[in-house]
Design a protein around this motif. Sequence first.
Motif, PDB file in Angstrom:
ATOM      1  N   ILE A   1       0.871  -1.188   0.000  1.00  0.00           N
ATOM      2  CA  ILE A   1       0.000   0.000   0.000  1.00  0.00           C
ATOM      3  C   ILE A   1       0.906   1.236   0.000  1.00  0.00           C
ATOM      4  N   GLY A   2       0.528   2.241  -0.730  1.00  0.00           N
ATOM      5  CA  GLY A   2       1.338   3.464  -0.773  1.00  0.00           C
ATOM      6  C   GLY A   2       2.363   3.421  -1.889  1.00  0.00           C
ATOM      7  N   VAL A   3       3.489   4.103  -1.669  1.00  0.00           N
ATOM      8  CA  VAL A   3       4.540   4.146  -2.688  1.00  0.00           C
ATOM      9  C   VAL A   3       5.856   3.637  -2.098  1.00  0.00           C
TER      10      VAL A   3
ATOM     11  N   GLY B   1       1.200   8.744  -1.267  1.00  0.00           N
ATOM     12  CA  GLY B   1       1.410   8.956  -2.700  1.00  0.00           C
ATOM     13  C   GLY B   1       0.163   9.449  -3.419  1.00  0.00           C
ATOM     14  N   ILE B   2      -0.936   9.570  -2.711  1.00  0.00           N
ATOM     15  CA  ILE B   2      -2.178  10.062  -3.334  1.00  0.00           C
ATOM     16  C   ILE B   2      -1.936  11.513  -3.795  1.00  0.00           C
TER      17      ILE B   2
ATOM     18  N   LEU C   1       0.896  17.216  -6.824  1.00  0.00           N
ATOM     19  CA  LEU C   1       1.983  16.635  -6.019  1.00  0.00           C
ATOM     20  C   LEU C   1       1.529  15.365  -5.298  1.00  0.00           C
ATOM     21  N   PRO C   2       2.307  14.260  -5.411  1.00  0.00           N
ATOM     22  CA  PRO C   2       1.941  13.088  -4.609  1.00  0.00           C
ATOM     23  C   PRO C   2       2.236  13.370  -3.137  1.00  0.00           C
TER      24      PRO C   2
ATOM     25  N   TRP D   1       8.884  16.836   1.179  1.00  0.00           N
ATOM     26  CA  TRP D   1      10.181  17.380   1.575  1.00  0.00           C
ATOM     27  C   TRP D   1      10.796  18.161   0.416  1.00  0.00           C
ATOM     28  N   GLU D   2      10.759  17.554  -0.777  1.00  0.00           N
ATOM     29  CA  GLU D   2      11.329  18.230  -1.960  1.00  0.00           C
ATOM     30  C   GLU D   2      10.582  19.530  -2.271  1.00  0.00           C
TER      31      GLU D   2
END
Length: 606
Positions: free
Chosen positions: A352-354, A380-381, A420-421, A428-429
């Motif tokens: 689940i997720g990235v 990551g949504i 943005l995911p 952070w980026e």
Amino acid sequence: MATSGIASGAQAVYDALAKEIANRGLDIVLSKAGSMGMDCIEPIVDVIAPGKPRLSFSKMTAKMVPILIDRVVNGDLNGIQPAYRMDEMELLLQGEKKAYFSGSVPVDCSGIPQINELPFYRKQVKIALRNCGMIDPENMDEYIARGGYTALHKALTTMSPEDVILEVKTSGLRGRGGGGFPTGTKWESCRRAEGEIKYVICNGDEGDPGAYMDRSLMEGDPHSVLEGMIIGAYAIGAHEGYIYVRNEYPLAVANLQHAIGQAREAGLLGKNILGTGFEFDIKIAKGAGAFVCGESTALMASLEGKAGEPRAKYIHTVEQGLWNRPSNLNNVETWANVPVIIARGGQWFSGIGVKHSTGTKVFSLVGKINNIGLVEVPMGIPLKDIIYEIGGGIPGGRKFKAVQTGGPSGGCIPDTMIDLPVDFDSLWEAGSMMGSGGMIVMDDKTCMVDIARYFIEFLVSESCGKCVPCREGIYRMNEILQDICAGKGRRGDLELLGRMAEAIKDGSLCALGGSAPNPVLSTIRYFRSEYDAHIRSKKCPAGVCKALIQYNIDKEKCTGCMACAKKCPVEAISGERKKAHEIDQAKCIKCGVCMETCKFDAITLS
Ligand SMILES: Cc1cc2nc3c(=O)[nH]c(=O)nc-3n(C[C@H](O)[C@H](O)[C@H](O)COP(=O)(O)O)c2cc1C
Ligand code: SF4
Ligand code: SF4
């Protein structure tokens, strides 16, 4: 009932239900449940009747209770429409679903949307919040009926501590309290640390303005936190645990205390847990509500009875934490994920997720958003799914401007980054961070300079003052921002703020100072033109900074109805009936009430 429901009047509804059921002598079991997340439609009453889906009635009032009871008794929904229905419940730990009824949906319920058809719930995946709103937090049997404590049984009877740590590492779980440190790695370091006595700690301080994820979890499903902690203690080799909760969370404290008592009675805490010989117990410590006490080392100092001040990070808390013993501290949501990881396996969770942000994250979605509430989404949504689909967009059809994530020292993400995911690294980026899950949405009426000023002001008052870069640095940043908002900004201020930010980040002892410049840096990065307008043109484009705005009356439009004059709190508006009015600028406090009141759009803002 969670605090969010009680704030909307749930206690009065509960009392009215209890009275009505007793007066009519009805065979109805009345119980309390935590928040389902959609706090904007609280108080919610769920009705479970044989042969029917679970029906959820929203925005209930005590007055509506007799009608609701009539309808429930007669099986007729006329006049009172549920917001949604649930045909089945998910038993996450067992990996199965259980239907509320057999056969096809009864005719009178078929027109009611299913919970997962609502945009608010469609993209949510509930792991940490799996039981919130579904069980009575005071009833341990209800927790057990949904698979509670089976993960503990599995860990203690079939897994070695190293197996447990490996499973958590495999899951990729990263701490949900702010830093995103890999949980399994932290546990492993603590297990390896030398020392007979070790501690596990749950961080329930939750000081971010607008954030209430952890409160809701502790209130709505306290046993999930306890179960996670017992499993963690077994993995690390600890026999004592602490839950640090702020004193402003009395319901969370009460429900945790109650759950600890039940767990002790059931042999799930104390000596010889589940007959395995493992010994562990938990105490609750109440904090006084200082934001800095959420920082791990300040929290431990506070637990020891000292002033809540952080200490240098080169001494690792997993080796020398509470009372200088090896200590493992995790956030409430981190602990609540643990039983699911053990029950379903780390591999399942990591699916689940990235890649570097697995699982889900709970956010408190607040501010200028239609569907205010708690949401749990897969990592990551895209941000736009949270804002527009789950959150239902911006009230009044206004434009989305930015979202602040990561608490007071997080950053503001602009509308241009709506795709943005939402995961640890992407945030952070983008100059922000995940933080513990506060998400404050802003519309086009928000001044981003004022927002940066607000957060810096908050941090100035919450800095513990131990180190100079934070104590003096953010204080000076605050002075510069106050000046900019007051129309006294100078050319070169932004460059100065940038240089100060670097020094404060580099020199501060803890992450409060280390991340304090984030709101300023991210708003300068994405909203520089707004700063320029304040500094160079002495204008606040959003019309928020009081020193830079002026309310006027358009004489052509003013009908002399006197509505504004009656509402003005300082009697700054004068004029005869049916003649154009005037504002005395010397008296005006720029509250904006006249503008809200005028039906003829005669009040202008310049
Ligand atoms: C000023 C400050 C406040 C913090 N407040 C909290 C908090 O309220 N809750 C929390 O879990 N972590 C908070 N943290 C992060 C903790 O220091 C720590 O990293 C976290 O609780 C570790 O748990 P985790 O690994 O499960 O995320 C805060 C950090 C700082 C610098
Ligand atoms: S950075 Fe700020 S909050 Fe942290 S120790 Fe220094 S003065 Fe205290
Ligand atoms: S902004 Fe407020 S104080 Fe000023 S004139 Fe209007 S109502 Fe009165």
